[in-house]
Write a protein that holds these residues in place. Structure first.
Motif, PDB file in Angstrom:
ATOM      1  N   LEU A 231       8.161   5.928  46.448  1.00  0.00           N
ATOM      2  CA  LEU A 231       9.176   4.930  46.792  1.00  0.00           C
ATOM      3  C   LEU A 231      10.572   5.304  46.300  1.00  0.00           C
ATOM      4  O   LEU A 231      11.560   5.107  47.013  1.00  0.00           O
ATOM      5  CB  LEU A 231       8.788   3.565  46.213  1.00  0.00           C
ATOM      6  CG  LEU A 231       7.853   2.688  47.034  1.00  0.00           C
ATOM      7  CD1 LEU A 231       7.678   1.332  46.358  1.00  0.00           C
ATOM      8  CD2 LEU A 231       8.386   2.489  48.457  1.00  0.00           C
ATOM      9  N   SER A 232      10.669   5.813  45.057  1.00  0.00           N
ATOM     10  CA  SER A 232      12.001   6.048  44.482  1.00  0.00           C
ATOM     11  C   SER A 232      12.837   7.060  45.284  1.00  0.00           C
ATOM     12  O   SER A 232      14.037   6.817  45.490  1.00  0.00           O
ATOM     13  CB  SER A 232      11.895   6.465  43.007  1.00  0.00           C
ATOM     14  OG  SER A 232      11.130   7.626  42.839  1.00  0.00           O
ATOM     15  N   PRO A 233      12.257   8.159  45.799  1.00  0.00           N
ATOM     16  CA  PRO A 233      13.086   9.034  46.638  1.00  0.00           C
ATOM     17  C   PRO A 233      13.511   8.380  47.946  1.00  0.00           C
ATOM     18  O   PRO A 233      14.634   8.607  48.420  1.00  0.00           O
ATOM     19  CB  PRO A 233      12.169  10.233  46.911  1.00  0.00           C
ATOM     20  CG  PRO A 233      11.138  10.189  45.857  1.00  0.00           C
ATOM     21  CD  PRO A 233      10.930   8.756  45.553  1.00  0.00           C
ATOM     22  N   VAL A 234      12.628   7.579  48.537  1.00  0.00           N
ATOM     23  CA  VAL A 234      12.980   6.887  49.786  1.00  0.00           C
ATOM     24  C   VAL A 234      14.125   5.910  49.535  1.00  0.00           C
ATOM     25  O   VAL A 234      15.105   5.852  50.285  1.00  0.00           O
ATOM     26  CB  VAL A 234      11.752   6.145  50.364  1.00  0.00           C
ATOM     27  CG1 VAL A 234      12.155   5.294  51.560  1.00  0.00           C
ATOM     28  CG2 VAL A 234      10.673   7.147  50.762  1.00  0.00           C
ATOM     29  N   VAL A 235      13.992   5.147  48.444  1.00  0.00           N
ATOM     30  CA  VAL A 235      15.056   4.197  48.086  1.00  0.00           C
ATOM     31  C   VAL A 235      16.345   4.943  47.768  1.00  0.00           C
ATOM     32  O   VAL A 235      17.432   4.549  48.204  1.00  0.00           O
ATOM     33  CB  VAL A 235      14.617   3.325  46.882  1.00  0.00           C
ATOM     34  CG1 VAL A 235      15.783   2.477  46.384  1.00  0.00           C
ATOM     35  CG2 VAL A 235      13.443   2.437  47.269  1.00  0.00           C
ATOM     36  N   GLY A 236      16.223   6.060  47.026  1.00  0.00           N
ATOM     37  CA  GLY A 236      17.403   6.858  46.702  1.00  0.00           C
ATOM     38  C   GLY A 236      18.099   7.379  47.945  1.00  0.00           C
ATOM     39  O   GLY A 236      19.337   7.352  48.044  1.00  0.00           O
ATOM     40  N   LEU A 237      17.312   7.845  48.920  1.00  0.00           N
ATOM     41  CA  LEU A 237      17.872   8.365  50.166  1.00  0.00           C
ATOM     42  C   LEU A 237      18.620   7.275  50.933  1.00  0.00           C
ATOM     43  O   LEU A 237      19.773   7.451  51.344  1.00  0.00           O
ATOM     44  CB  LEU A 237      16.737   8.926  51.027  1.00  0.00           C
ATOM     45  CG  LEU A 237      17.127   9.663  52.303  1.00  0.00           C
ATOM     46  CD1 LEU A 237      17.636  11.054  51.982  1.00  0.00           C
ATOM     47  CD2 LEU A 237      15.929   9.768  53.247  1.00  0.00           C
ATOM     48  N   ILE A 238      17.973   6.122  51.077  1.00  0.00           N
ATOM     49  CA  ILE A 238      18.567   5.021  51.862  1.00  0.00           C
ATOM     50  C   ILE A 238      19.787   4.437  51.158  1.00  0.00           C
ATOM     51  O   ILE A 238      20.848   4.252  51.770  1.00  0.00           O
ATOM     52  CB  ILE A 238      17.512   3.921  52.129  1.00  0.00           C
ATOM     53  CG1 ILE A 238      16.403   4.465  53.033  1.00  0.00           C
ATOM     54  CG2 ILE A 238      18.162   2.695  52.756  1.00  0.00           C
ATOM     55  CD1 ILE A 238      15.199   3.546  53.150  1.00  0.00           C
ATOM     56  N   VAL A 239      19.633   4.161  49.849  1.00  0.00           N
ATOM     57  CA  VAL A 239      20.745   3.549  49.112  1.00  0.00           C
ATOM     58  C   VAL A 239      21.924   4.522  49.018  1.00  0.00           C
ATOM     59  O   VAL A 239      23.085   4.118  49.175  1.00  0.00           O
ATOM     60  CB  VAL A 239      20.288   3.101  47.708  1.00  0.00           C
ATOM     61  CG1 VAL A 239      21.475   2.599  46.886  1.00  0.00           C
ATOM     62  CG2 VAL A 239      19.239   2.003  47.817  1.00  0.00           C
ATOM     63  N   GLY A 240      21.643   5.808  48.776  1.00  0.00           N
ATOM     64  CA  GLY A 240      22.717   6.798  48.737  1.00  0.00           C
ATOM     65  C   GLY A 240      23.479   6.841  50.052  1.00  0.00           C
ATOM     66  O   GLY A 240      24.719   6.894  50.064  1.00  0.00           O
ATOM     67  N   TYR A 241      22.750   6.792  51.153  1.00  0.00           N
ATOM     68  CA  TYR A 241      23.368   6.788  52.481  1.00  0.00           C
ATOM     69  C   TYR A 241      24.261   5.557  52.663  1.00  0.00           C
ATOM     70  O   TYR A 241      25.418   5.652  53.109  1.00  0.00           O
ATOM     71  CB  TYR A 241      22.266   6.816  53.541  1.00  0.00           C
ATOM     72  CG  TYR A 241      22.759   6.877  54.966  1.00  0.00           C
ATOM     73  CD1 TYR A 241      23.105   8.091  55.552  1.00  0.00           C
ATOM     74  CD2 TYR A 241      22.867   5.715  55.740  1.00  0.00           C
ATOM     75  CE1 TYR A 241      23.549   8.159  56.870  1.00  0.00           C
ATOM     76  CE2 TYR A 241      23.316   5.765  57.056  1.00  0.00           C
ATOM     77  CZ  TYR A 241      23.654   6.995  57.614  1.00  0.00           C
ATOM     78  OH  TYR A 241      24.108   7.043  58.910  1.00  0.00           O
ATOM     79  N   LEU A 242      23.727   4.384  52.268  1.00  0.00           N
ATOM     80  CA  LEU A 242      24.474   3.134  52.451  1.00  0.00           C
ATOM     81  C   LEU A 242      25.695   3.052  51.529  1.00  0.00           C
ATOM     82  O   LEU A 242      26.764   2.580  51.947  1.00  0.00           O
ATOM     83  CB  LEU A 242      23.548   1.934  52.205  1.00  0.00           C
ATOM     84  CG  LEU A 242      22.408   1.755  53.218  1.00  0.00           C
ATOM     85  CD1 LEU A 242      21.500   0.597  52.799  1.00  0.00           C
ATOM     86  CD2 LEU A 242      22.954   1.524  54.632  1.00  0.00           C
TER      87      LEU A 242
END
Length: 332
Positions: free
Chosen positions: A139-150
């Protein structure tokens, strides 16, 4: 012999913390160095101080590591299991450091503990491993990817009419704060992981019981070793994260660090989950880079890093199981 085994195990745990410092702290400051917001020495010194401070901010992650992953083994066999788990983590840390691969020290430690526990016929709390390690690992890499993008999209929109040169100068200054937050989060997460291991060693030896506050000396020595390891540097991994995934500019570096720090604080305080600094900052860098254009991210390098994530726990587990076999034959 029991006291000697305790001292050796704690010494190995502190050496693991040292390797964690030069291995994972590079992740926390690589973006600031690559954007020239901070000089390497200044970044390392700042990270060392913030790691030290972060170690004293909580104890939830330490409790998860000491109680939530494996049943506390007993006697000399228990100490051998703990020792072997640490050896597995250290060996994998050194291998990945040598090749410049930003794999996770956290997952090397968890893999080592699980591998040694299985080799020593100690119960593994698979629900705890799933809830506190495996699910956050995905989960943490997925969240990191999405939040970083946003976050990067928000920065681009907010500063769309700003002078690019002035904005970059401002973000270069702001990166001092975001890099400090990353290092503080790393201290909060990773110093506590070693504290949890040391507490387990003290419980096995009968010097502590679960439920007691973590002794002050344990917090201090774990924090100091993490800081010393940090200041020793991690130039190979810094180059991988700072330049090989994507060429970062100050706004991108600020977005990635702010994302990473936010996720680390949230997971430590709300979920007491020991997540990987490496996973979070790497995925945040990818998410930030993807706002430029998808092919701006060097996905080949990213693929190798992700492959390392999946190999880390099994590899450290195998090394730890082998180490336990040797210790068992030689000393038990």
């Amino acid at each position: 012999m029991d006291t000697f085994a305790l001292v050796v195990t704690i010494a190995v745990a502190l050496f693991f913390t040292y390797t964690n410092g030069f291995h994972d702290s590079a992740n926390a400051i690589a973006t600031s160095v690559s954007t020239r917001a901070l000089t390497p020495r200044a970044a390392l010194a700042m990270a060392a101080v913030m790691n030290l401070a972060g170690a004293f901010l909580g104890s939830g992650v330490a409790k998860t590591v000491s109680e939530g992953l494996i049943a506390t083994p007993e006697g000399s066999t228990g100490m051998a299991i703990l020792f072997s788990g640490l050896v597995g983590a250290i060996v994998w840390n050194l291998i990945t450091w040598y090749y410049g691969l930003p794999s996770s020290s956290s997952h090397a430690l968890f893999g080592g503990l699980v591998g040694a526990a299985l080799a020593g016929s100690t119960t593994v709390h698979w629900n705890g491993v799933l809830d506190k390690v495996v699910i956050p690992m995905f989960l943490s890499p997925v969240v990191g990817l999405i939040v970083g993008y946003l976050v990067m999209l928000a920065i681009l929109w907010i500063f769309r009419k700003s002078n690019p040169h002035k904005a970059k100068r401002g973000f270069r200054i702001a990166q001092t704060v975001s890099a400090a937050a990353m290092a503080l989060g790393h201290g909060l997460q990773d110093a506590q992981k070693t504290m949890g291991v040391v507490v387990m060693a003290l419980v096995i030896s009968g010097h502590e019981t679960y439920g007691d506050p973590i002794p002050a000396w344990v917090k201090i020595v774990c924090a100091v070793m993490l800081s010393l390891g940090t200041y020793a540097g991690g130039w190979r991994i810094m180059r991988t994260l700072g330049r090989k995934i994507i060429e970062l500019d100050p706004p991108q570096g600020f977005a990635a660090e702010t994302t990473g720090a936010s996720i680390m604080f949230t997971t430590a305080f709300l979920f007491k989950a020991p997540i990987s600094t490496t996973h979070v900052i790497t995925s945040a860098i990818m998410g930030v880079g993807a706002t430029k254009r998808v092919n701006a991210v060097r996905w080949g390098v990213a693929k190798n890093i992700i492959l390392g994530w999946f190999i880390t726990m099994p590899a450290a587990a195998l090394v730890a199981a082998g180490a336990f076999g040797i210790v068992n034959l030689a000393f038990l």
